[in-house]
Design a protein around this motif. Structure first.
Motif, PDB file in Angstrom:
ATOM      1  N   ALA A 102     -77.848 -30.643 -69.017  1.00  0.00           N
ATOM      2  CA  ALA A 102     -78.239 -29.325 -68.516  1.00  0.00           C
ATOM      3  C   ALA A 102     -77.041 -28.374 -68.476  1.00  0.00           C
ATOM      4  CB  ALA A 102     -78.851 -29.452 -67.130  1.00  0.00           C
ATOM      5  N   LEU A 103     -75.878 -28.870 -68.068  1.00  0.00           N
ATOM      6  CA  LEU A 103     -74.683 -28.025 -68.054  1.00  0.00           C
ATOM      7  C   LEU A 103     -74.270 -27.639 -69.475  1.00  0.00           C
ATOM      8  CD1 LEU A 103     -72.569 -29.760 -65.271  1.00  0.00           C
ATOM      9  CD2 LEU A 103     -73.753 -27.552 -65.148  1.00  0.00           C
ATOM     10  N   PHE A 104     -74.375 -28.559 -70.410  1.00  0.00           N
ATOM     11  CA  PHE A 104     -74.039 -28.258 -71.792  1.00  0.00           C
ATOM     12  C   PHE A 104     -74.983 -27.211 -72.378  1.00  0.00           C
ATOM     13  CE2 PHE A 104     -74.812 -29.120 -76.306  1.00  0.00           C
ATOM     14  CZ  PHE A 104     -73.567 -28.779 -76.806  1.00  0.00           C
ATOM     15  N   LEU A 105     -76.285 -27.359 -72.138  1.00  0.00           N
ATOM     16  CA  LEU A 105     -77.245 -26.395 -72.661  1.00  0.00           C
ATOM     17  C   LEU A 105     -77.065 -25.019 -72.025  1.00  0.00           C
ATOM     18  CD1 LEU A 105     -80.492 -28.530 -72.955  1.00  0.00           C
ATOM     19  CD2 LEU A 105     -79.018 -27.691 -74.791  1.00  0.00           C
ATOM     20  N   GLY A 106     -76.740 -24.991 -70.739  1.00  0.00           N
ATOM     21  CA  GLY A 106     -76.458 -23.713 -70.085  1.00  0.00           C
ATOM     22  C   GLY A 106     -75.226 -23.035 -70.657  1.00  0.00           C
ATOM     23  N   ALA A 107     -74.176 -23.809 -70.893  1.00  0.00           N
ATOM     24  CA  ALA A 107     -72.957 -23.255 -71.487  1.00  0.00           C
ATOM     25  C   ALA A 107     -73.213 -22.800 -72.925  1.00  0.00           C
ATOM     26  CB  ALA A 107     -71.840 -24.290 -71.450  1.00  0.00           C
ATOM     27  N   LEU A 108     -74.038 -23.523 -73.645  1.00  0.00           N
ATOM     28  CA  LEU A 108     -74.382 -23.137 -75.011  1.00  0.00           C
ATOM     29  C   LEU A 108     -75.158 -21.812 -75.024  1.00  0.00           C
ATOM     30  CD1 LEU A 108     -74.231 -24.180 -77.958  1.00  0.00           C
ATOM     31  CD2 LEU A 108     -76.498 -25.146 -77.559  1.00  0.00           C
ATOM     32  N   GLY A 109     -76.103 -21.666 -74.129  1.00  0.00           N
ATOM     33  CA  GLY A 109     -76.860 -20.416 -74.035  1.00  0.00           C
ATOM     34  C   GLY A 109     -75.993 -19.245 -73.613  1.00  0.00           C
ATOM     35  N   LEU A 110     -75.098 -19.484 -72.663  1.00  0.00           N
ATOM     36  CA  LEU A 110     -74.191 -18.429 -72.218  1.00  0.00           C
ATOM     37  C   LEU A 110     -73.244 -18.014 -73.328  1.00  0.00           C
ATOM     38  CD1 LEU A 110     -73.170 -16.657 -69.894  1.00  0.00           C
ATOM     39  CD2 LEU A 110     -71.617 -18.520 -69.295  1.00  0.00           C
ATOM     40  N   SER A 111     -72.726 -18.973 -74.073  1.00  0.00           N
ATOM     41  CA  SER A 111     -71.820 -18.631 -75.165  1.00  0.00           C
ATOM     42  C   SER A 111     -72.554 -17.887 -76.278  1.00  0.00           C
ATOM     43  CB  SER A 111     -71.126 -19.871 -75.706  1.00  0.00           C
ATOM     44  OG  SER A 111     -72.070 -20.740 -76.278  1.00  0.00           O
ATOM     45  N   GLY A 112     -73.792 -18.242 -76.536  1.00  0.00           N
ATOM     46  CA  GLY A 112     -74.589 -17.510 -77.527  1.00  0.00           C
ATOM     47  C   GLY A 112     -74.854 -16.081 -77.099  1.00  0.00           C
ATOM     48  N   PHE A 113     -75.135 -15.888 -75.829  1.00  0.00           N
ATOM     49  CA  PHE A 113     -75.364 -14.543 -75.306  1.00  0.00           C
ATOM     50  C   PHE A 113     -74.091 -13.710 -75.370  1.00  0.00           C
ATOM     51  CE2 PHE A 113     -75.265 -11.676 -71.585  1.00  0.00           C
ATOM     52  CZ  PHE A 113     -76.249 -10.805 -71.998  1.00  0.00           C
ATOM     53  N   LEU A 114     -72.960 -14.294 -75.003  1.00  0.00           N
ATOM     54  CA  LEU A 114     -71.695 -13.564 -75.056  1.00  0.00           C
ATOM     55  C   LEU A 114     -71.306 -13.242 -76.499  1.00  0.00           C
ATOM     56  CD1 LEU A 114     -69.676 -15.387 -72.268  1.00  0.00           C
ATOM     57  CD2 LEU A 114     -70.763 -13.136 -72.168  1.00  0.00           C
ATOM     58  N   TRP A 115     -71.588 -14.148 -77.436  1.00  0.00           N
ATOM     59  CA  TRP A 115     -71.333 -13.865 -78.839  1.00  0.00           C
ATOM     60  C   TRP A 115     -72.171 -12.680 -79.307  1.00  0.00           C
ATOM     61  CZ3 TRP A 115     -74.917 -14.122 -82.803  1.00  0.00           C
ATOM     62  CH2 TRP A 115     -74.406 -13.876 -84.076  1.00  0.00           C
ATOM     63  N   ALA A 116     -73.447 -12.637 -78.888  1.00  0.00           N
ATOM     64  CA  ALA A 116     -74.318 -11.537 -79.291  1.00  0.00           C
ATOM     65  C   ALA A 116     -73.828 -10.214 -78.706  1.00  0.00           C
ATOM     66  CB  ALA A 116     -75.752 -11.811 -78.839  1.00  0.00           C
ATOM     67  N   LEU A 117     -73.316 -10.228 -77.503  1.00  0.00           N
ATOM     68  CA  LEU A 117     -72.758  -9.001 -76.921  1.00  0.00           C
ATOM     69  C   LEU A 117     -71.536  -8.530 -77.687  1.00  0.00           C
ATOM     70  CD1 LEU A 117     -72.896  -9.484 -73.044  1.00  0.00           C
ATOM     71  CD2 LEU A 117     -74.155  -7.853 -74.431  1.00  0.00           C
ATOM     72  N   ARG A 118     -70.633  -9.457 -78.014  1.00  0.00           N
ATOM     73  CA  ARG A 118     -69.401  -9.088 -78.714  1.00  0.00           C
ATOM     74  C   ARG A 118     -69.655  -8.628 -80.139  1.00  0.00           C
ATOM     75  NH1 ARG A 118     -66.628 -13.768 -76.283  1.00  0.00           N
ATOM     76  NH2 ARG A 118     -67.588 -14.832 -78.026  1.00  0.00           N
ATOM     77  N   SER A 119     -70.676  -9.171 -80.789  1.00  0.00           N
ATOM     78  CA  SER A 119     -70.929  -8.807 -82.181  1.00  0.00           C
ATOM     79  C   SER A 119     -71.782  -7.551 -82.318  1.00  0.00           C
ATOM     80  CB  SER A 119     -71.591  -9.962 -82.926  1.00  0.00           C
ATOM     81  OG  SER A 119     -72.876 -10.200 -82.409  1.00  0.00           O
ATOM     82  N   GLY A 120     -72.202  -6.950 -81.202  1.00  0.00           N
ATOM     83  CA  GLY A 120     -72.909  -5.672 -81.255  1.00  0.00           C
ATOM     84  C   GLY A 120     -74.403  -5.780 -81.466  1.00  0.00           C
ATOM     85  N   GLN A 121     -75.007  -6.896 -81.121  1.00  0.00           N
ATOM     86  CA  GLN A 121     -76.441  -7.060 -81.311  1.00  0.00           C
ATOM     87  C   GLN A 121     -77.272  -6.159 -80.399  1.00  0.00           C
ATOM     88  OE1 GLN A 121     -77.984  -9.156 -83.580  1.00  0.00           O
ATOM     89  NE2 GLN A 121     -75.945  -9.415 -84.401  1.00  0.00           N
ATOM     90  N   TYR A 122     -76.710  -5.716 -79.299  1.00  0.00           N
ATOM     91  CA  TYR A 122     -77.445  -4.911 -78.328  1.00  0.00           C
ATOM     92  C   TYR A 122     -76.988  -3.455 -78.320  1.00  0.00           C
ATOM     93  CZ  TYR A 122     -78.896  -9.426 -76.573  1.00  0.00           C
ATOM     94  OH  TYR A 122     -79.410 -10.688 -76.467  1.00  0.00           O
TER      95      TYR A 122
END
Length: 56
Positions: free
Chosen positions: A11-31
């Motif tokens: 559960a901690l790994f999946l949460g960290a994976l989701g958080l890192s994916g969200f932060l990547w999307a923010l940095r790459s300008g998806q929003y």
């Protein structure tokens, strides 16, 4: 009780994976441009009107 030993790290790994994916999307300008894709469908790129006839 032994299943918690496996489930908590998973559960901690999946949460960290989701958080890192969200932060990547923010940095790459998806929003950056949320309305652009919704309005882009309404623009006729080749100079035709809404029925497909060439505009004068």
């Amino acid at each position: 009780m032994t299943t918690l030993v496996y489930l908590i790290p998973v559960a901690l790994f999946l949460g960290a994976l989701g958080l890192s994916g969200f932060l990547w999307a923010l940095r790459s300008g998806q929003y950056e441009d949320l309305d652009g894709a919704a309005e882009r469908i309404l623009i006729e790129p080749d100079g035709r009107d809404s029925e497909g006839r060439p505009s004068n």
